[in-house]
Design a protein around this motif. Sequence first.
Motif, PDB file in Angstrom:
ATOM      1  N   SER A 115      39.657 -50.588 -69.180  1.00 41.33           N
ATOM      2  CA  SER A 115      39.062 -51.916 -69.033  1.00 41.33           C
ATOM      3  C   SER A 115      39.320 -52.525 -67.663  1.00 41.33           C
ATOM      4  CB  SER A 115      39.585 -52.846 -70.129  1.00 41.33           C
ATOM      5  OG  SER A 115      40.960 -53.139 -69.937  1.00 41.33           O
ATOM      6  N   ILE A 116      40.194 -51.913 -66.858  1.00 38.81           N
ATOM      7  CA  ILE A 116      40.359 -52.369 -65.478  1.00 38.81           C
ATOM      8  C   ILE A 116      39.057 -52.115 -64.738  1.00 38.81           C
ATOM      9  CG2 ILE A 116      41.561 -51.930 -63.290  1.00 38.81           C
ATOM     10  CD1 ILE A 116      44.039 -51.212 -64.883  1.00 38.81           C
ATOM     11  N   LEU A 117      38.611 -53.086 -63.977  1.00 33.92           N
ATOM     12  CA  LEU A 117      37.339 -52.956 -63.271  1.00 33.92           C
ATOM     13  C   LEU A 117      37.358 -51.736 -62.366  1.00 33.92           C
ATOM     14  CD1 LEU A 117      34.585 -54.320 -62.753  1.00 33.92           C
ATOM     15  CD2 LEU A 117      35.638 -55.443 -60.777  1.00 33.92           C
ATOM     16  N   HIS A 118      36.338 -50.890 -62.490  1.00 29.63           N
ATOM     17  CA  HIS A 118      36.233 -49.706 -61.646  1.00 29.63           C
ATOM     18  C   HIS A 118      35.456 -50.077 -60.397  1.00 29.63           C
ATOM     19  CE1 HIS A 118      36.831 -48.120 -65.769  1.00 29.63           C
ATOM     20  NE2 HIS A 118      37.736 -47.418 -65.115  1.00 29.63           N
ATOM     21  N   MET A 119      36.098 -49.884 -59.263  1.00 28.62           N
ATOM     22  CA  MET A 119      35.572 -50.395 -58.013  1.00 28.62           C
ATOM     23  C   MET A 119      35.542 -49.288 -56.960  1.00 28.62           C
ATOM     24  SD  MET A 119      36.993 -53.676 -55.830  1.00 28.62           S
ATOM     25  CE  MET A 119      36.750 -54.784 -57.219  1.00 28.62           C
ATOM     26  N   PRO A 120      34.454 -49.180 -56.206  1.00 25.08           N
ATOM     27  CA  PRO A 120      34.431 -48.206 -55.103  1.00 25.08           C
ATOM     28  C   PRO A 120      35.563 -48.476 -54.126  1.00 25.08           C
ATOM     29  CG  PRO A 120      32.240 -49.109 -55.499  1.00 25.08           C
ATOM     30  CD  PRO A 120      33.202 -49.921 -56.318  1.00 25.08           C
ATOM     31  N   LEU A 121      36.084 -47.438 -53.556  1.00 21.51           N
ATOM     32  CA  LEU A 121      37.195 -47.579 -52.623  1.00 21.51           C
ATOM     33  C   LEU A 121      36.835 -48.501 -51.473  1.00 21.51           C
ATOM     34  CD1 LEU A 121      40.013 -46.801 -51.686  1.00 21.51           C
ATOM     35  CD2 LEU A 121      39.039 -44.730 -50.688  1.00 21.51           C
ATOM     36  N   GLU A 122      35.605 -48.390 -50.996  1.00 24.71           N
ATOM     37  CA  GLU A 122      35.182 -49.243 -49.881  1.00 24.71           C
ATOM     38  C   GLU A 122      35.316 -50.722 -50.226  1.00 24.71           C
ATOM     39  OE1 GLU A 122      33.541 -46.793 -51.175  1.00 24.71           O
ATOM     40  OE2 GLU A 122      32.690 -45.453 -49.652  1.00 24.71           O
ATOM     41  N   SER A 123      34.995 -51.091 -51.469  1.00 25.00           N
ATOM     42  CA  SER A 123      35.088 -52.495 -51.874  1.00 25.00           C
ATOM     43  C   SER A 123      36.538 -52.965 -51.916  1.00 25.00           C
ATOM     44  CB  SER A 123      34.434 -52.691 -53.247  1.00 25.00           C
ATOM     45  OG  SER A 123      33.069 -52.342 -53.205  1.00 25.00           O
ATOM     46  N   VAL A 124      37.430 -52.098 -52.418  1.00 25.86           N
ATOM     47  CA  VAL A 124      38.853 -52.441 -52.437  1.00 25.86           C
ATOM     48  C   VAL A 124      39.362 -52.659 -51.017  1.00 25.86           C
ATOM     49  CG1 VAL A 124      41.165 -51.628 -53.022  1.00 25.86           C
ATOM     50  CG2 VAL A 124      39.266 -51.223 -54.592  1.00 25.86           C
ATOM     51  N   LEU A 125      38.972 -51.781 -50.110  1.00 26.93           N
ATOM     52  CA  LEU A 125      39.456 -51.883 -48.734  1.00 26.93           C
ATOM     53  C   LEU A 125      38.896 -53.112 -48.027  1.00 26.93           C
ATOM     54  CD1 LEU A 125      39.374 -48.137 -47.625  1.00 26.93           C
ATOM     55  CD2 LEU A 125      41.252 -49.457 -48.589  1.00 26.93           C
ATOM     56  N   GLN A 126      37.656 -53.480 -48.322  1.00 22.32           N
ATOM     57  CA  GLN A 126      37.105 -54.716 -47.753  1.00 22.32           C
ATOM     58  C   GLN A 126      37.912 -55.913 -48.230  1.00 22.32           C
ATOM     59  OE1 GLN A 126      34.943 -55.118 -45.482  1.00 22.32           O
ATOM     60  NE2 GLN A 126      33.387 -53.516 -45.530  1.00 22.32           N
ATOM     61  N   MET A 127      38.304 -55.895 -49.496  1.00 21.57           N
ATOM     62  CA  MET A 127      39.121 -56.973 -50.045  1.00 21.57           C
ATOM     63  C   MET A 127      40.469 -57.021 -49.333  1.00 21.57           C
ATOM     64  SD  MET A 127      40.034 -57.620 -54.051  1.00 21.57           S
ATOM     65  CE  MET A 127      40.644 -55.943 -54.251  1.00 21.57           C
TER      66      MET A 127
END
Length: 398
Positions: A115-127
Amino acid sequence: MEIDLIYLCKTVGNLSGIPVRIYENEKMIFYYSLVNLPKDPIIIYEDEIFKITDHIGYFATEHFYYYGIINYGKNKIVIGPTRQIPGTDQELRELAFRADIDADDTASFIINMKSILHMPLESVLQMLCTVNYVLNGEKKTLKDISIYDSEQANYPPNIADMQESADITSDNRTLHNTFNTEQILMHMIEHGDSLSLKEWISNAPALRGGILAADQIRQVKNTFIVSTTLASRAAIRGGMTAEDAMQLSDAYIQKCEFLNSPDRIINLQYHMILDFTEQVNTIRGGKNTSKLIIAVSNYILHHLSDAITTEAIAKELFMSRSHLSHSFKAETGIALSDFIMQKKIDEAKKLLRHSDKSLSAISTYLGFSSQSHFSRVFKKYAAKNPSDYRYKTDTCSN
């Protein structure tokens, strides 16, 4: 202006749906998550995460979950784990096992991890870049962020020296890997011949690819992508499911894109090839096997933590129980039930050799009804009980 770290981290956690923590001098002082995990799996990786001292970076696990890290003074903010696609039940059971999560809590752990939001690595790094700008005042982009993992220490020392193989010569010569060399590597992957591959790596020649890009980093990355595609196809021919092979291929390519030095990319390339080869080896057992044996092996590997039955495999393969049992015995000379238990005991041997998990934890993880049942089965297939096996292995390694 004084920055309220707790407020900032709660906001990040609410926006991303990913757990976030604050450490002060390597001690967790704050944790926030929208999901209720029985235990935080970061405990497996904390020592490696603490080694990351850049203002911004990330750590990738063996199953390609990643943690984003921001260092701000004496504080470390860690966001994760997440990845682009959900983990399989078996991967998450393995993670729960490694994190010493109680068997009664494992089902809840799996549900909440999914249930943890699955996020592209690029989006995590932008954050991470945004939060880092708020905290450290740096305007960084994705190309400034380095990946950290433990894989780079696992290669023969000469491999790191092979980055010269990626150089593009000034006279624009196109020196290609020979077709023969490519076929040798693909044959090793397809047949799961990890022993020959390791020997080949230890004496690997300097390989050169054709010119695929105008700069060195892009050249090495493009070569990596081509190699990964070829390796995944060879692994599929060797028996790995297309879904597993494609997911592994995508994960490696994604990891490669965030490496910015030729030696680390080339090292990762050899690890990728070895990973595909060893996974095929596990499926095939080092033997030439039929489609039926490969299908059964894949099912078992995806359900190691279950109490696997012949009925369940037959249903998965759209066969009757009797036909499956008869066909399997005719092809292998052993009963399917024995094959299932041998696969579980092979995994138990690995855990006894390479982990300090208790016999009770291992028996539960592998789907045995009790530790005594596990011990009886282990002795039947390994000719000694689990404690003696572990003691003998430890003694031989000393």
